[in-house]
Design an enzyme around this catalytic site. Structure first.
Site, PDB file in Angstrom:
ATOM      1  N   THR A  22     109.679  54.645  53.047  1.00  0.00           N
ATOM      2  CA  THR A  22     109.753  53.270  52.545  1.00  0.00           C
ATOM      3  C   THR A  22     110.357  53.318  51.144  1.00  0.00           C
ATOM      4  O   THR A  22     111.567  53.284  50.999  1.00  0.00           O
ATOM      5  CB  THR A  22     108.365  52.587  52.553  1.00  0.00           C
ATOM      6  OG1 THR A  22     107.407  53.438  51.915  1.00  0.00           O
ATOM      7  CG2 THR A  22     107.925  52.290  53.971  1.00  0.00           C
ATOM      8  N   SER A  24     110.306  41.573  47.974  1.00  0.00           N
ATOM      9  CA  SER A  24     111.595  40.879  47.972  1.00  0.00           C
ATOM     10  C   SER A  24     112.715  41.798  48.413  1.00  0.00           C
ATOM     11  O   SER A  24     112.524  42.972  48.624  1.00  0.00           O
ATOM     12  CB  SER A  24     111.883  40.311  46.596  1.00  0.00           C
ATOM     13  OG  SER A  24     111.879  41.328  45.622  1.00  0.00           O
ATOM     14  N   GLU A  55     106.478  56.641  42.811  1.00  0.00           N
ATOM     15  CA  GLU A  55     107.347  55.520  42.474  1.00  0.00           C
ATOM     16  C   GLU A  55     107.597  55.467  40.968  1.00  0.00           C
ATOM     17  O   GLU A  55     106.667  55.268  40.177  1.00  0.00           O
ATOM     18  CB  GLU A  55     106.719  54.212  42.946  1.00  0.00           C
ATOM     19  CG  GLU A  55     106.724  54.086  44.458  1.00  0.00           C
ATOM     20  CD  GLU A  55     106.001  52.868  44.975  1.00  0.00           C
ATOM     21  OE1 GLU A  55     106.202  52.518  46.163  1.00  0.00           O
ATOM     22  OE2 GLU A  55     105.224  52.268  44.222  1.00  0.00           O
ATOM     23  N   ASN A 106     107.112  47.769  42.101  1.00  0.00           N
ATOM     24  CA  ASN A 106     105.997  47.076  42.743  1.00  0.00           C
ATOM     25  C   ASN A 106     105.959  45.588  42.424  1.00  0.00           C
ATOM     26  O   ASN A 106     105.385  44.807  43.188  1.00  0.00           O
ATOM     27  CB  ASN A 106     104.687  47.762  42.362  1.00  0.00           C
ATOM     28  CG  ASN A 106     104.512  49.060  43.127  1.00  0.00           C
ATOM     29  OD1 ASN A 106     104.201  49.064  44.301  1.00  0.00           O
ATOM     30  ND2 ASN A 106     104.798  50.179  42.461  1.00  0.00           N
ATOM     31  N   LYS A 110     105.236  60.659  54.434  1.00  0.00           N
ATOM     32  CA  LYS A 110     105.873  59.680  53.565  1.00  0.00           C
ATOM     33  C   LYS A 110     104.819  59.182  52.596  1.00  0.00           C
ATOM     34  O   LYS A 110     103.617  59.176  52.885  1.00  0.00           O
ATOM     35  CB  LYS A 110     106.483  58.516  54.350  1.00  0.00           C
ATOM     36  CG  LYS A 110     105.545  57.642  55.137  1.00  0.00           C
ATOM     37  CD  LYS A 110     104.778  56.589  54.373  1.00  0.00           C
ATOM     38  CE  LYS A 110     105.708  55.730  53.560  1.00  0.00           C
ATOM     39  NZ  LYS A 110     104.933  54.765  52.710  1.00  0.00           N
ATOM     40  N   THR A 113      95.921  60.523  53.562  1.00  0.00           N
ATOM     41  CA  THR A 113      96.873  59.944  52.621  1.00  0.00           C
ATOM     42  C   THR A 113      98.113  59.439  53.329  1.00  0.00           C
ATOM     43  O   THR A 113      98.566  60.047  54.271  1.00  0.00           O
ATOM     44  CB  THR A 113      97.285  60.984  51.579  1.00  0.00           C
ATOM     45  OG1 THR A 113      98.127  60.345  50.628  1.00  0.00           O
ATOM     46  CG2 THR A 113      98.042  62.118  52.177  1.00  0.00           C
TER      47      THR A 113
END
Length: 391
Positions: free
Chosen positions: A144, A391, A263, A386, A168, A179
């Site tokens: 993702t 969007s 991230e 985040n 992932k 996890t």
């Protein structure tokens, strides 16, 4: 790349969230495989988690794992469960597998139901890719916000058997009994009870030792399939230990990649706490440091602000004498016996904090308890990713 014998891979571009990328994959064992699953403890378990838990409880064997990205199918109630089961029927019909022998995984935005029309349209290309796709294709299909596919493998020492894993995960990472999404495959033959114990223990020592942002997902799970196609049978303690060691090696490699790919992340902290009254006290301390936004932002800013580590320890709930605490960063002791060491800390820490991997070692006293945690830093980019996730 070492790929376990007896497994095939299929992928498709279903367009669940974005067009033009693989977002659906199936990993298939040639025959019945010993199955194992470790699942999130989040009370809002996604539909695929609930369906997979039932399947693992009902049978010691499975044939396949199906994963879709872009649709979490979480917090969708009874309709979500029905959607998940229908998706398994579609995959089973397309690939000639009993739906009850397929373990489902989903990842994506919480709330929306599965787009079953896109599942139906994807079945023909999914079936056509079977045997043409490989593990790297599957690893890419489950991504993702990941920036790279996560694959690891190891040979079972002293045998021809192989263990391979893929996972992932880059955000909403703070596992509790599992996890993100992970798949572990082996071509060794092992009884179901032993295999399930191995996977659970390996997960506890790897995926349960990482945090990115302190959030435990609704969809977290790790599945294991042991197909036995290598002909190597786990029939003695030595072979069992060798298989377990290979599973741990693969899971720990994948867990490190998750934190490495956090991230917006730029750092990997390896936080070690020792000298605690017991392991439970060390666990409180290590997680307080790893979850602290102030510690994480200091790491991102390359700021040797040891006071944030001390403050996190102090509020952790762990029992210790502050006057006995020692803190070292990158092997350099900067806080000892409850007070800072008389050093030019900023000058000493500058080269250490420029590295990707930074060790933080804490000694709370002289007790036997200890714990280790891998944690990422916290950056501007994490907030950007985040803030715009839907969007």
């Amino acid at each position: 790349m070492l790929v376990p014998k007896g497994f095939s891979f299929a992928v498709a571009q279903a367009g669940f969230k974005r067009e033009g990328r693989y977002d659906l994959t199936v990993v298939i064992s040639d025959g019945p495989a010993a199955s194992a699953g470790v699942f999130t403890t989040n009370l809002f378990k996604a539909a695929p988690v609930l369906v997979a838990m039932q399947a693992v409880a009902a049978s010691p064997e499975a044939r396949a794992v199906v994963v879709n990205s872009g649709q979490a199918n979480a917090c969708t109630g009874e309709p979500g469960l029905a959607d998940c089961r229908e998706s398994l029927e579609l995959v089973g019909a397309a690939l000639g597998i009993a739906p009850g022998a397929i373990l489902p995984m989903s990842t994506g935005v919480i709330g929306p139901r599965l787009k079953l029309d896109r599942w139906r349209a994807a079945m023909e290309p999914l079936a056509a890719s079977l045997g043409q796709a490989g593990p790297m294709d599957s690893a890419k299909a489950i991504m993702t916000t990941d920036t790279f596919p996560k694959l690891a493998w190891a040979r079972v020492e002293g045998t021809s058997a192989v263990v391979m894993g893929m996972c992932k995960g880059a955000g909403m990472i703070c596992p509790d009994m599992a996890t993100m999404l992970g798949i572990v495959l082996t071509d060794a033959a092992v009884d179901g009870e032993t295999w399930r114990q191995m996977l659970a223990q390996a997960v506890d020592g790897s995926f349960n030792r990482v945090t990115v942002d302190g959030d435990t997902s609704t969809n977290d799970c790790v599945f294991g399939l042991a197909g036995g196609a290598s002909g190597v049978r786990v029939a003695d303690e030595e072979t069992a230990q060798a298989l377990y060691d290979a599973v741990v090696e693969v899971c720990q490699s994948l867990a490190y990649m998750v934190v490495q790919d956090a991230e917006g992340g730029t750092k990997v902290m390896r936080i070690t706490v020792g000298g605690a009254v017991d392991d439970a006290q060390a666990e409180l301390a290590v997680r307080a440091v790893g979850h602290s936004p102030l510690v994480k932002t200091a790491l991102y800013g390359k700021d040797a602000n040891w006071g944030r580590i001390a403050a996190a320890l102090g509020r952790s709930g762990a029992e210790f004498d502050p006057a006995a605490v020692t803190i070292a960063i990158g092997g350099v002791v900067i806080f000892e016996h409850g007070r800072p060491v008389d050093l030019d800390i900023d000058a000493l820490m500058a080269p250490v904090l420029r590295r990707q991997d930074v060790d933080i070692d804490v000694t709370l006293g002289d007790g036997p308890g200890g714990a280790v945690l891998l944690a990422s830093d916290l950056t501007h980019e994490y907030v950007s990713i985040n803030a715009d996730y839907r969007s």
